[in-house]
Design an enzyme around this catalytic site. Sequence first.
Site, PDB file in Angstrom:
ATOM      1  N   SER A  20      79.019 -39.403  10.983  1.00  0.00           N
ATOM      2  CA  SER A  20      79.043 -38.855  12.339  1.00  0.00           C
ATOM      3  C   SER A  20      79.639 -39.848  13.347  1.00  0.00           C
ATOM      4  O   SER A  20      79.273 -41.019  13.368  1.00  0.00           O
ATOM      5  CB  SER A  20      77.619 -38.499  12.780  1.00  0.00           C
ATOM      6  OG  SER A  20      77.630 -38.102  14.141  1.00  0.00           O
ATOM      7  N   THR A  67      74.016 -31.921  12.918  1.00  0.00           N
ATOM      8  CA  THR A  67      75.261 -31.807  12.166  1.00  0.00           C
ATOM      9  C   THR A  67      74.961 -31.304  10.753  1.00  0.00           C
ATOM     10  O   THR A  67      73.828 -30.912  10.443  1.00  0.00           O
ATOM     11  CB  THR A  67      76.070 -33.131  12.229  1.00  0.00           C
ATOM     12  OG1 THR A  67      77.347 -32.908  11.636  1.00  0.00           O
ATOM     13  CG2 THR A  67      75.390 -34.294  11.537  1.00  0.00           C
ATOM     14  N   LYS A  71      72.922 -27.155  10.907  1.00  0.00           N
ATOM     15  CA  LYS A  71      73.201 -26.382  12.135  1.00  0.00           C
ATOM     16  C   LYS A  71      72.649 -24.953  12.092  1.00  0.00           C
ATOM     17  O   LYS A  71      72.179 -24.445  13.111  1.00  0.00           O
ATOM     18  CB  LYS A  71      74.713 -26.316  12.390  1.00  0.00           C
ATOM     19  CG  LYS A  71      75.328 -27.626  12.863  1.00  0.00           C
ATOM     20  CD  LYS A  71      76.774 -27.354  13.223  1.00  0.00           C
ATOM     21  CE  LYS A  71      77.514 -28.608  13.589  1.00  0.00           C
ATOM     22  NZ  LYS A  71      78.858 -28.293  14.116  1.00  0.00           N
ATOM     23  N   ASN A  92      74.154 -26.876  17.609  1.00  0.00           N
ATOM     24  CA  ASN A  92      74.584 -28.272  17.408  1.00  0.00           C
ATOM     25  C   ASN A  92      73.988 -29.217  18.452  1.00  0.00           C
ATOM     26  O   ASN A  92      74.161 -30.435  18.354  1.00  0.00           O
ATOM     27  CB  ASN A  92      76.115 -28.380  17.390  1.00  0.00           C
ATOM     28  CG  ASN A  92      76.717 -28.280  18.775  1.00  0.00           C
ATOM     29  OD1 ASN A  92      76.137 -27.675  19.669  1.00  0.00           O
ATOM     30  ND2 ASN A  92      77.878 -28.883  18.959  1.00  0.00           N
ATOM     31  N   ASP A 108      80.126 -26.289  20.452  1.00  0.00           N
ATOM     32  CA  ASP A 108      81.415 -26.391  19.736  1.00  0.00           C
ATOM     33  C   ASP A 108      82.476 -25.479  20.360  1.00  0.00           C
ATOM     34  O   ASP A 108      83.659 -25.826  20.387  1.00  0.00           O
ATOM     35  CB  ASP A 108      81.231 -26.027  18.259  1.00  0.00           C
ATOM     36  CG  ASP A 108      80.526 -27.125  17.483  1.00  0.00           C
ATOM     37  OD1 ASP A 108      80.624 -28.300  17.879  1.00  0.00           O
ATOM     38  OD2 ASP A 108      79.859 -26.811  16.473  1.00  0.00           O
ATOM     39  N   ALA A 135      86.944 -19.304   7.915  1.00  0.00           N
ATOM     40  CA  ALA A 135      85.839 -18.454   8.370  1.00  0.00           C
ATOM     41  C   ALA A 135      84.487 -19.123   8.142  1.00  0.00           C
ATOM     42  O   ALA A 135      83.489 -18.457   7.897  1.00  0.00           O
ATOM     43  CB  ALA A 135      85.903 -17.098   7.669  1.00  0.00           C
ATOM     44  N   ILE A 223      91.617 -28.425  13.951  1.00  0.00           N
ATOM     45  CA  ILE A 223      90.363 -29.028  14.396  1.00  0.00           C
ATOM     46  C   ILE A 223      89.991 -30.228  13.538  1.00  0.00           C
ATOM     47  O   ILE A 223      89.060 -30.945  13.848  1.00  0.00           O
ATOM     48  CB  ILE A 223      89.213 -28.005  14.507  1.00  0.00           C
ATOM     49  CG1 ILE A 223      88.747 -27.552  13.153  1.00  0.00           C
ATOM     50  CG2 ILE A 223      89.602 -26.818  15.368  1.00  0.00           C
ATOM     51  CD1 ILE A 223      87.315 -27.010  13.236  1.00  0.00           C
ATOM     52  N   GLY A 246      92.620 -32.463  16.689  1.00  0.00           N
ATOM     53  CA  GLY A 246      91.223 -32.042  16.731  1.00  0.00           C
ATOM     54  C   GLY A 246      90.280 -33.013  17.417  1.00  0.00           C
ATOM     55  O   GLY A 246      89.082 -32.724  17.557  1.00  0.00           O
TER      56      GLY A 246
HETATM   57  P1  ATR Z   1      82.780 -25.592   8.413  1.00  0.00           P
HETATM   58  O1  ATR Z   1      81.366 -25.240   8.748  1.00  0.00           O
HETATM   59  O2  ATR Z   1      83.141 -27.020   8.734  1.00  0.00           O
HETATM   60  O3  ATR Z   1      83.766 -24.632   8.969  1.00  0.00           O
HETATM   61  P2  ATR Z   1      82.640 -24.426   5.768  1.00  0.00           P
HETATM   62  O4  ATR Z   1      81.632 -23.451   6.226  1.00  0.00           O
HETATM   63  O5  ATR Z   1      82.432 -25.118   4.459  1.00  0.00           O
HETATM   64  O6  ATR Z   1      82.860 -25.584   6.818  1.00  0.00           O
HETATM   65  O7  ATR Z   1      84.060 -23.700   5.763  1.00  0.00           O
HETATM   66  C1  ATR Z   1      85.181 -24.284   5.230  1.00  0.00           C
HETATM   67  C2  ATR Z   1      86.403 -23.393   5.447  1.00  0.00           C
HETATM   68  O8  ATR Z   1      87.515 -24.002   4.764  1.00  0.00           O
HETATM   69  C3  ATR Z   1      86.265 -21.989   4.852  1.00  0.00           C
HETATM   70  O9  ATR Z   1      87.013 -21.080   5.629  1.00  0.00           O
HETATM   71  C4  ATR Z   1      86.886 -22.186   3.477  1.00  0.00           C
HETATM   72  O10 ATR Z   1      87.373 -20.999   2.885  1.00  0.00           O
HETATM   73  P3  ATR Z   1      86.406 -20.117   1.923  1.00  0.00           P
HETATM   74  O11 ATR Z   1      85.548 -19.316   2.853  1.00  0.00           O
HETATM   75  O12 ATR Z   1      87.348 -19.290   1.138  1.00  0.00           O
HETATM   76  O13 ATR Z   1      85.642 -21.098   1.088  1.00  0.00           O
HETATM   77  C5  ATR Z   1      88.052 -23.078   3.838  1.00  0.00           C
HETATM   78  N1  ATR Z   1      88.579 -23.768   2.660  1.00  0.00           N
HETATM   79  C6  ATR Z   1      87.994 -24.785   1.971  1.00  0.00           C
HETATM   80  N2  ATR Z   1      88.794 -25.159   0.951  1.00  0.00           N
HETATM   81  C7  ATR Z   1      89.890 -24.361   0.984  1.00  0.00           C
HETATM   82  C8  ATR Z   1      91.096 -24.247   0.205  1.00  0.00           C
HETATM   83  N3  ATR Z   1      91.313 -25.054  -0.833  1.00  0.00           N
HETATM   84  N4  ATR Z   1      92.006 -23.333   0.563  1.00  0.00           N
HETATM   85  C9  ATR Z   1      91.790 -22.509   1.611  1.00  0.00           C
HETATM   86  N5  ATR Z   1      90.695 -22.551   2.401  1.00  0.00           N
HETATM   87  C10 ATR Z   1      89.752 -23.464   2.086  1.00  0.00           C
END
Ligand code: ATR
Length: 284
Positions: A20, A67, A71, A92, A108, A135, A223, A246
């Site tokens: 962090s 964090t 969250k 957060n 955020d 997402a 970001i 970001g």
């Molecule tokens: P955060 O809370 O930081 O947004 P997260 O909830 O783990 O982290 O989300 C990570 C994002 O990165 C998701 O949109 C994930 O896509 P999936 O929902 O399909 O898992 C995306 N992501 C991670 N690795 C990826 C990859 N190799 N290619 C495309 N998208 C990826």
Amino acid sequence: MAQTGRTKLAAVIGWPVGHSISPRLHGYWLSHHGVDGAYVPLAVRPGDLAETLRLLPRIGFVGFNVTVPHKQAVLALVDEADPEARAIGAVNTVIVETNGRLRGKNTDAFGFLQGLRSGFPDWDPGHGPVVVIGAGGASRAVCAALVGAGVSELRLVNRTEARAEGVARDIGDSVTCVPWRRRGAALEGAALVVNTTTQGMTGESPLDLDLAALPTAAAVMDIVYAPLETPLLADARARGNRVIDGLGMILHQGRPGFAAWFGAEPEVTEELRRYILAGLDDGK
Ligand code: ATR
């Protein structure tokens, strides 16, 4: 400023918490504003979270940041959550009220908009469609911020489509899900593209996104802040798009908490950016 018996205490709670940047960020503002305060990292296991939340106000903490991975869980543990935190589904920032109750906020979305505006002061939601990649939790905050700012067409693209549909349901009608395989075509006519995935972060592969269909007038924001210039931003810059890193988002998201806990309005300056970047280089 030297600490005293009346030092105000705040913290960041995570597991792990060593990554962090918040202690360095709030430490900078505390010394800049001459506040008799302290901000410490607390490594809290998921199983200890509920107990920690109840204990901190009793031992004098005025609030804390939350964090990964806590969250979402904290949203259900606070006494009251702001509507924005409920819409995003995560907290957060927690403020301990004078009666000891815990108020949960999500800063955020605020941080994202401020970061966007600091890199693109003239950005206007009326410029055109916005494409958001990802997402996860960060995407929810970004989408809520954009829709709240007045964006009327938000194209959401995620590798796992069901997750994008979940975000669209929670955030509202202006969000349309576009299949992952059509992500390149989703950029046609867009005014802004935002990467909220972890792709492009140090140690991860670059985001697999072909920018060919993106108008050169569009802006591209990532970001991810380590590295500051991700492969996506380097690509966008090379073809003439405006780019926004970001770091602004992560620095600005800290402002509302600091103001509520310590009673001073902190700013994000070039000097602060340099100080935080030097810490990232040193692994602090
Ligand atoms: P955060 O809370 O930081 O947004 P997260 O909830 O783990 O982290 O989300 C990570 C994002 O990165 C998701 O949109 C994930 O896509 P999936 O929902 O399909 O898992 C995306 N992501 C991670 N690795 C990826 C990859 N190799 N290619 C495309 N998208 C990826």
